[in-house]
Enzyme design. Structure first.
Site, PDB file in Angstrom:
ATOM      1  CG  ASP A  70      -7.805  -6.308  23.837  1.00  0.00           C
ATOM      2  OD1 ASP A  70      -8.622  -6.027  24.736  1.00  0.00           O
ATOM      3  OD2 ASP A  70      -7.615  -5.586  22.850  1.00  0.00           O
ATOM      4  CG  ASP A 140      -3.181   1.207  14.585  1.00  0.00           C
ATOM      5  OD1 ASP A 140      -4.277   0.860  15.091  1.00  0.00           O
ATOM      6  OD2 ASP A 140      -2.093   0.736  14.969  1.00  0.00           O
ATOM      7  CG  HIS A 142      -5.352  -1.552  17.150  1.00  0.00           C
ATOM      8  ND1 HIS A 142      -4.451  -0.569  17.458  1.00  0.00           N
ATOM      9  CD2 HIS A 142      -6.210  -1.590  18.202  1.00  0.00           C
ATOM     10  CE1 HIS A 142      -4.746  -0.037  18.633  1.00  0.00           C
ATOM     11  NE2 HIS A 142      -5.816  -0.637  19.101  1.00  0.00           N
ATOM     12  CD  GLU A 147      -1.032  -2.378  17.316  1.00  0.00           C
ATOM     13  OE1 GLU A 147      -1.795  -1.739  16.558  1.00  0.00           O
ATOM     14  OE2 GLU A 147      -0.562  -1.898  18.364  1.00  0.00           O
TER      15      GLU A 147
HETATM   16  C1  GLP Z   1      -7.068  -0.425  22.744  1.00  0.00           C
HETATM   17  C2  GLP Z   1      -7.764  -1.778  22.737  1.00  0.00           C
HETATM   18  C3  GLP Z   1      -8.736  -1.909  21.594  1.00  0.00           C
HETATM   19  C4  GLP Z   1      -9.618  -0.689  21.535  1.00  0.00           C
HETATM   20  C5  GLP Z   1      -8.760   0.516  21.265  1.00  0.00           C
HETATM   21  C6  GLP Z   1      -9.537   1.802  21.083  1.00  0.00           C
HETATM   22  O1  GLP Z   1      -5.920  -0.393  21.980  1.00  0.00           O
HETATM   23  N1  GLP Z   1      -6.873  -2.865  22.690  1.00  0.00           N
HETATM   24  O2  GLP Z   1      -9.506  -3.091  21.771  1.00  0.00           O
HETATM   25  O3  GLP Z   1     -10.595  -0.848  20.542  1.00  0.00           O
HETATM   26  O4  GLP Z   1      -7.887   0.660  22.361  1.00  0.00           O
HETATM   27  O5  GLP Z   1      -9.795   2.410  22.301  1.00  0.00           O
HETATM   28  P1  GLP Z   1     -10.761   3.623  22.477  1.00  0.00           P
HETATM   29  O6  GLP Z   1     -12.132   3.081  22.416  1.00  0.00           O
HETATM   30  O7  GLP Z   1     -10.425   4.163  23.836  1.00  0.00           O
HETATM   31  O8  GLP Z   1     -10.463   4.594  21.392  1.00  0.00           O
END
Ligand code: GLP
Length: 263
Positions: A70, A140, A142, A147
C-alpha cells in the site's frame, strides 16, 4: 492456517526472516521469486535480519521481484512518512543486490489512481503472481489498507482510512490525525489471498483482539484479516503478547502442532 507463537518480537522476526529466506533459496522456477511486502513496525525486525543475511552473503535478492501492499495517496516519495521512503530507508537501500527495476510500490502521487491500481494488478499478473505475501495487520484487523467492511474479494484500489486508523498512525505524523492522509492506494484482500503463500506478523498486546478475531472469529468483512482462514497456505507468526485474547485451547493447540514442524 498455521499460527507460529514465538516468545517475543525478536524471535518472531527471526523465525519469519528464516522462513522467507528458505522460500527464496528453494525457488527453482525460471522466473524470479515474487515477494509481497508491508510497511509498519511489525516487519522492521524481519527486514533487519534479511539485510543481515544478504550482507553476509547468505541470501541473494538478485532474483527477487517485490510488490508493496500500500501507499498513502498524496504523499510524494521524498516525504519521510511515504511508504516508498520507509521501504528504501528500512530495507531496499541496504541490500547489496536488489535491482531497483524489480521494486514495485504504488504511486501515491498518481493523477490516475484507478488506472495506477489496475496497472499494479496487471504487473503482478505479468510477474507470475505473488509467491509469498508478507503482511502485518492494524489493531482493527485491517490487512494492507483494507479497513473493516472492505470486500473480502477486493482488488487493488483506492481506500478511505477510518478515523481509528488515522489516530493510530498519527504517531508518525506528530500526533495529529488530521495530518495523516485520508486515503491510500492498497492491494485488495483478493490480491493478497491470490498469493501462493501468506505470512502475517502480529506482535504486541494491542494486536491481541485482532489476532483472536483472525484465528477464532468467523470469516467476516468486519475483520478483513479473517479472510486468511480461507487460504490454503496462510501462516501467522506472532509473539506471546499478541496471544492474550486467544482461548487456552487454541493457544495450546497451535503450540502443540508446531512442535512437530521444522520451519
Ligand atoms: C498500516 C499499514 C498496514 C500495517 C499496519 C500495522 O496501517 N497500512 O499495512 O499492517 O499499519 O502497522 P504496525 O506494524 O506498525 O502495527
Amino acid at each position: 492456517m498455521r499460527v507460529v507463537i514465538q516468545d517475543n518480537y525478536e524471535k518472531m522476526s527471526l523465525w519469519a526472516a528464516n522462513y522467507i529466506a528458505a522460500r527464496i533459496r528453494a525457488h527453482k522456477e525460471d522466473r524470479p521469486f515474487v515477494l509481497g511486502l508491508p510497511t509498519g513496525s511489525s516487519p522492521i525486525g524481519v527486514y533487519k535480519e534479511l539485510i543481515r543475511k544478504n550482507r553476509a552473503g547468505e541470501l541473494s535478492f538478485a532474483n527477487v521481484i517485490t510488490f508493496n501492499m500500500d501507499e498513502y495517496l498524496g504523499l510524494p516519495r521524498e516525504h519521510d512518512q511515504s511508504y516508498w521512503y520507509f521501504m528504501h530507508d528500512n530495507f531496499f537501500d541496504h541490500l547489496a543486490d536488489m535491482k531497483p527495476e524489480n521494486i514495485h510500490i504504488l504511486d501515491g502521487m498518481t493523477r490516475d489512481p484507478e488506472g495506477e491500481c489496475a496497472r499494479y494488478e496487471e504487473m503482478i499478473r505479468e510477474a507470475g503472481g505473488i509467491d509469498l505475501f508478507m503482511g502485518g495487520i492494524g489493531v482493527d484487523g485491517h490487512l494492507a489498507f483494507n479497513e473493516p467492511y472492505t470486500s473480502l474479494s477486493s482488488r487493488t484500489g483506492v481506500r478511505d482510512l477510518t478515523t481509528d486508523t488515522r489516530i493510530v498512525n498519527s504517531r508518525f505524523f506528530g500526533g495529529d490525525p488530521e495530518k495523516v492522509p485520508a486515503q491510500a492506494l492498497s492491494v485488495g484482500i483478493g490480491t493478497v489471498t491470490d498469493a501462493r503463500e501468506i505470512l502475517i506478523l502480529i506482535s504486541g498486546h494491542n494486536k491481541a483482539r485482532a489476532l483472536a478475531r483472525t484465528v477464532e472469529g468467523g470469516v467476516s468483512q468486519k475483520w478483513t484479516c479473517s479472510a486468511l482462514q480461507l487460504h490454503n497456505a496462510a501462516i501467522i507468526a506472532c509473539d506471546e503478547e499478541a496471544c492474550g485474547e486467544l482461548t487456552v485451547d487454541t493457544y495450546k493447540y497451535f503450540l502443540d502442532i508446531e512442535r512437530s514442524q521444522r520451519l
